[in-house]
Design a protein around this motif. Structure first.
Motif, short mmCIF file in Angstrom:
data_model
loop_
_atom_site.label_atom_id
_atom_site.label_comp_id
_atom_site.label_asym_id
_atom_site.label_seq_id
_atom_site.Cartn_x
_atom_site.Cartn_y
_atom_site.Cartn_z
N LEU A 118 -1.53 -4.96 1.10
CA LEU A 118 -0.84 -5.03 2.43
C LEU A 118 -0.26 -3.77 3.28
N HIS A 119 -1.18 -3.72 4.37
CA HIS A 119 -1.16 -2.18 4.77
C HIS A 119 -0.87 -2.47 6.37
N HIS A 120 -0.65 -1.16 7.02
CA HIS A 120 -0.47 -1.32 8.58
C HIS A 120 -1.35 -0.27 9.08
N ASN A 121 -1.99 -0.24 10.02
CA ASN A 121 -2.97 0.37 10.59
C ASN A 121 -2.34 1.67 11.44
N ARG A 180 7.67 5.33 7.86
CA ARG A 180 6.55 5.43 6.62
C ARG A 180 6.04 4.08 6.72
N GLU A 181 4.39 3.76 6.55
CA GLU A 181 3.95 2.75 6.39
C GLU A 181 3.97 2.14 5.02
N ALA A 182 4.28 2.98 3.96
CA ALA A 182 4.42 2.66 2.64
C ALA A 182 5.96 1.76 2.53
N GLY A 231 0.59 -1.17 0.04
CA GLY A 231 -0.02 -0.10 -0.01
C GLY A 231 0.78 1.29 0.07
N HIS A 232 0.18 2.44 -0.65
CA HIS A 232 0.90 3.58 -0.64
C HIS A 232 2.17 3.60 -1.43
N GLY A 233 2.97 4.63 -1.25
CA GLY A 233 4.34 4.79 -1.83
C GLY A 233 4.49 6.16 -2.51
ZN LIG Z 1 -2.45 1.79 4.44
#
Ligand SMILES: [Zn+2]
Length: 448
Positions: free
Chosen positions: A215-218, A155-157, A137-139
């Protein structure tokens, strides 16, 4: 592999890229150090853990949180004549029951992570030739202050990307065909991510992935939150097959990452967040889930997520779940006959339990007839099931409106739901045509 934007940060936590960190990480007491060696003993009835061969690596967590359990194990093993690390065949007597009972009085906390172990799963063979799209996810958001970052700026990305790379390695080792929606630190629109999975070319001439995992993190305003949630699009009844996987994924991530299992529902609909759901799931025409494995807004979890071996722990949890999911088969069906009937059109499907045909007992009933249901919109259609031929017949009424939804449901004896289930009926054609929803091709069920 040269990875634009992320290559330096995959080496080790201590050499992590300063990009994304606004300050030095706090010392939370879990970081590995030479002064806190990992105790590594194998009981007489098991082979040495892969973690033994790995004790020089930055094991997570280090000895502090595990001390109560390790003391018990060490005491039990010392009572048996010492730590058996070389040849388990020369081990002394098995531990007495009293030692196990004593150990129960010093149980570790749920949040004490077990030693990292990442052996190849024996059922990984069932993932061979699965087409799996991983979507980190993201980027491309490093220039946006505070965007999708933990308390110290992780960073979550980047976390999503690290987990995706490790998971790709694990899955490809089993012969799965794995594709990433981005190969560097740049953003891809959610529509393009889903389209990538929908149009993935296949060696069998079809298109579309067998599975799409975003795929992500909350994140939460509550810094204590750290639970795992698995998200699907819309209604649960549209997602019976992929929810089988969602449950296994959620449990595996909770077990390996020691997140707050039981705090709330493991499964979430994307419509709980937005009326239209998440674009990346809504646009997917292949079985799709979005994973929020843990919370990068939790200060302790954010620091763990900087650790490459913690990322491996997460990737392994997902890999293990996929192995277990594939092992139980993904049932499917094929429409084998359509014939005129005085009341409409007679339709006959042949059911496939999705399991290998060369297993012992394969000739026995592996489809649960009580789970078999055919629906036209909200109405249940009567059906006739022949257990010997594994065929099911139903009559599609002549006045069925064009575009109506026909769904066919059943499970195999591993309680795995068939895919696809929902079809849009095109009544202009004679006989009517059933267009599968949520897939672009028939699923080839035999992983061998
Ligand atoms: Zn996310």
């Amino acid at each position: 592999m040269s990875v634009p934007g992320f290559s330096s940060s995959l080496s080790s936590p201590s050499s992590a890229s300063t990009d994304g960190f606004t300050s030095s990480p706090p010392d939370l007491g879990w970081a590995p150090s030479a002064a806190s060696p990992i105790l590594c003993c194998s009981p007489s009835w098991s082979t040495p853990s892969p973690a033994c061969a790995f004790s020089g690596a930055p094991e997570f967590p280090a000895a502090m949180p595990l001390r109560p359990l390790l003391c018990c194990l060490a005491a039990a093993l010392l009572a048996l004549g010492g730590c058996q690390t070389t040849d388990p065949m020369k081990a002394s007597e098995p531990a007495p029951l009293e030692a196990a009972l004593a150990a129960l009085r010093e149980r570790p906390a749920w949040t004490d992570h077990a030693p990292l172990s990442f052996p190849r799963h024996p059922a990984g063979v069932y993932l061979k030739d699965w087409y799996i799209v991983l979507d980190p996810g993201h980027g491309g958001d490093a220039h946006i202050p505070g965007y999708k970052r933990g308390p110290t700026g992780v960073r979550e990305a980047e976390i999503n990307w690290r987990v995706a790379l490790l998971l790709q390695e694990l899955l490809e080792a089993e012969g799965a065909r794995v594709f990433l929606t981005r190969d560097g630190d740049f953003d891809v629109s959610n529509a393009d991510r889903a389209a990538f999975a929908n149009t993935l070319p296949r060696a069998d001439g079809g298109e579309g992935a067998d599975l799409f995992l975003s795929l992500h993190h909350n994140a939460s305003s509550n810094p204590d939150s750290n639970y795992t949630s698995i998200w699907y699009h819309g209604e649960a009844r549209w997602n019976e097959s992929v929810l089988d996987l969602a449950v296994i994924l959620g449990h595996s991530l909770g077990r390996h990452l020691r997140t707050e299992v039981g705090r709330t529902s493991l499964l979430m609909s994307d419509q709980q967040m937005y009326p239209q759901g998440f674009r990346v799931l809504r646009d997917a025409r292949v079985p799709a889930l979005l994973l929020e494995s843990s919370f990068h807004s939790n200060p302790a979890e954010e620091q763990r997520l900087r650790d490459g071996f913690y990322n491996l722990r997460e990737a392994y949890a997902i890999y293990e779940a996929l192995c277990e999911y594939a092992y139980a088969g993904r049932p499917t069906q094929s429409l084998v006959a359509t014939e005129d009937h005085p009341e409409g059109f007679g339709m006959v499907w042949e059911l496939d339990d999705g399991l290998p045909k060369n297993w012992w007992g394969a000739e026995r009933e592996r489809i649960l007839p009580s789970t078999l249901q055919i629906r036209l919109g909200d109405n249940i259609l009567p059906h006739r099931y022949d257990r010997d031929t594994r065929t099911v017949a139903a009559i599609l009424p002549a006045d069925t409106p064009d575009g109506a939804i026909l769904s066919l449901h059943f499970t195999n004896f591993m309680k795995r739901h068939n895919h696809p289930q929902r079809h849009r009926i095109r009544m202009e054609a004679t006989p009517p045509v059933l267009e599968a929803i949520g897939t672009k091709r028939p699923f080839a069920p035999d992983p061998r």
